[in-house]
Design an enzyme around this catalytic site. Structure first.
Site, PDB file in Angstrom:
ATOM      1  N   ASN A 139       0.844  -1.188   0.000  1.00  0.00           N
ATOM      2  CA  ASN A 139       0.000   0.000   0.000  1.00  0.00           C
ATOM      3  C   ASN A 139       0.885   1.246   0.000  1.00  0.00           C
ATOM      4  OD1 ASN A 139       0.634  -0.755   2.761  1.00  0.00           O
ATOM      5  ND2 ASN A 139      -0.900   0.704   3.479  1.00  0.00           N
ATOM      6  N   ASN A 157      -1.036   8.724   0.514  1.00  0.00           N
ATOM      7  CA  ASN A 157      -0.806  10.069   0.032  1.00  0.00           C
ATOM      8  C   ASN A 157      -1.481  11.027   1.002  1.00  0.00           C
ATOM      9  OD1 ASN A 157      -1.615  12.541  -1.653  1.00  0.00           O
ATOM     10  ND2 ASN A 157      -0.190  11.477  -3.006  1.00  0.00           N
ATOM     11  N   ALA A 158      -0.896  12.168   1.220  1.00  0.00           N
ATOM     12  CA  ALA A 158      -1.471  13.138   2.153  1.00  0.00           C
ATOM     13  C   ALA A 158      -2.892  13.539   1.761  1.00  0.00           C
ATOM     14  CB  ALA A 158      -0.587  14.381   2.250  1.00  0.00           C
ATOM     15  N   CYS A 204      -4.010   0.571  -2.687  1.00  0.00           N
ATOM     16  CA  CYS A 204      -3.853  -0.624  -1.859  1.00  0.00           C
ATOM     17  C   CYS A 204      -2.796  -1.557  -2.448  1.00  0.00           C
ATOM     18  CB  CYS A 204      -5.175  -1.377  -1.760  1.00  0.00           C
ATOM     19  SG  CYS A 204      -6.508  -0.436  -1.000  1.00  0.00           S
ATOM     20  N   GLU A 244      -3.014  -4.772  -2.978  1.00  0.00           N
ATOM     21  CA  GLU A 244      -3.583  -5.717  -3.933  1.00  0.00           C
ATOM     22  C   GLU A 244      -3.670  -5.100  -5.332  1.00  0.00           C
ATOM     23  OE1 GLU A 244      -5.842  -6.287   0.031  1.00  0.00           O
ATOM     24  OE2 GLU A 244      -4.810  -4.693  -1.024  1.00  0.00           O
ATOM     25  N   CYS A 294     -10.194  -4.618   0.445  1.00  0.00           N
ATOM     26  CA  CYS A 294     -11.309  -3.661   0.452  1.00  0.00           C
ATOM     27  C   CYS A 294     -12.231  -3.925  -0.747  1.00  0.00           C
ATOM     28  CB  CYS A 294     -10.779  -2.234   0.421  1.00  0.00           C
ATOM     29  SG  CYS A 294     -10.136  -1.688  -1.179  1.00  0.00           S
ATOM     30  N   CYS A 313     -10.661  -3.193  -4.226  1.00  0.00           N
ATOM     31  CA  CYS A 313      -9.725  -4.245  -4.647  1.00  0.00           C
ATOM     32  C   CYS A 313     -10.476  -5.492  -5.100  1.00  0.00           C
ATOM     33  CB  CYS A 313      -8.753  -4.584  -3.523  1.00  0.00           C
ATOM     34  SG  CYS A 313      -7.529  -3.282  -3.248  1.00  0.00           S
TER      35      CYS A 313
END
Length: 142
Positions: free
Chosen positions: A42, A45-46, A53, A55, A90, A93
């Site tokens: 994974n 990012n801010a 992810c 996957e 998730c 994914c």
């Protein structure tokens, strides 16, 4: 390749996770039909939504290299200050897996640092899925 070896590769990929915000590291190892393996981690990012992810990283790496047939994926995740725990993919994914994988045959291997594992078919984690076959007149629910 054995499930154990695939999980070992997922655990190694987890080490490369970039997760400074959630501190939840995930690694994945994708087994292609030709026995090649693509790993991913994974990457946060801010701004949150540009993150990806593990996957999807593995799947997109494989697809970008011309691979289209996959048999299994091993996933290892958990907080950076603890051993990996069983971590399911998730919803996004799962949908990406559905694009490229046969729900009746594609295996999803969840592993923990303790050696515990659970194995599911994609159809079990994404029932009544929508996929490419829905768009070409061959509606089939998995």
């Amino acid at each position: 390749m054995s499930d154990e070896k695939l999980m070992e590769l997922a655990l190694q990929a987890r080490e490369s996770s970039y997760s400074p915000y959630s501190h939840f590291r995930v690694g994945a190892a994708l087994l292609c039909a030709d026995d090649s393996v693509y790993t991913g981690c994974n990457i946060e990012n801010a701004a949150f939504t540009p993150g990806i992810c593990a996957e999807r990283t593995a799947i997109y790496k494989a697809v970008s290299e011309g691979k289209r047939a996959f048999t299994a994926i091993a996933i290892a995740g958990g907080s950076e200050d603890s051993a990996p725990a069983l971590t399911a993919p998730c919803g996004v994914c799962r949908q990406v897996m559905r694009e490229f994988c046969d729900p009746e045959e594609f295996r999803i291997i969840l592993g923990a640092g303790t050696g515990e594992k659970q194995v599911y078919l994609l159809k079990e984690l994404l029932p009544l899925s929508f996929g490419p076959d829905n768009l070409n007149g061959k509606e089939k629910h998995s």
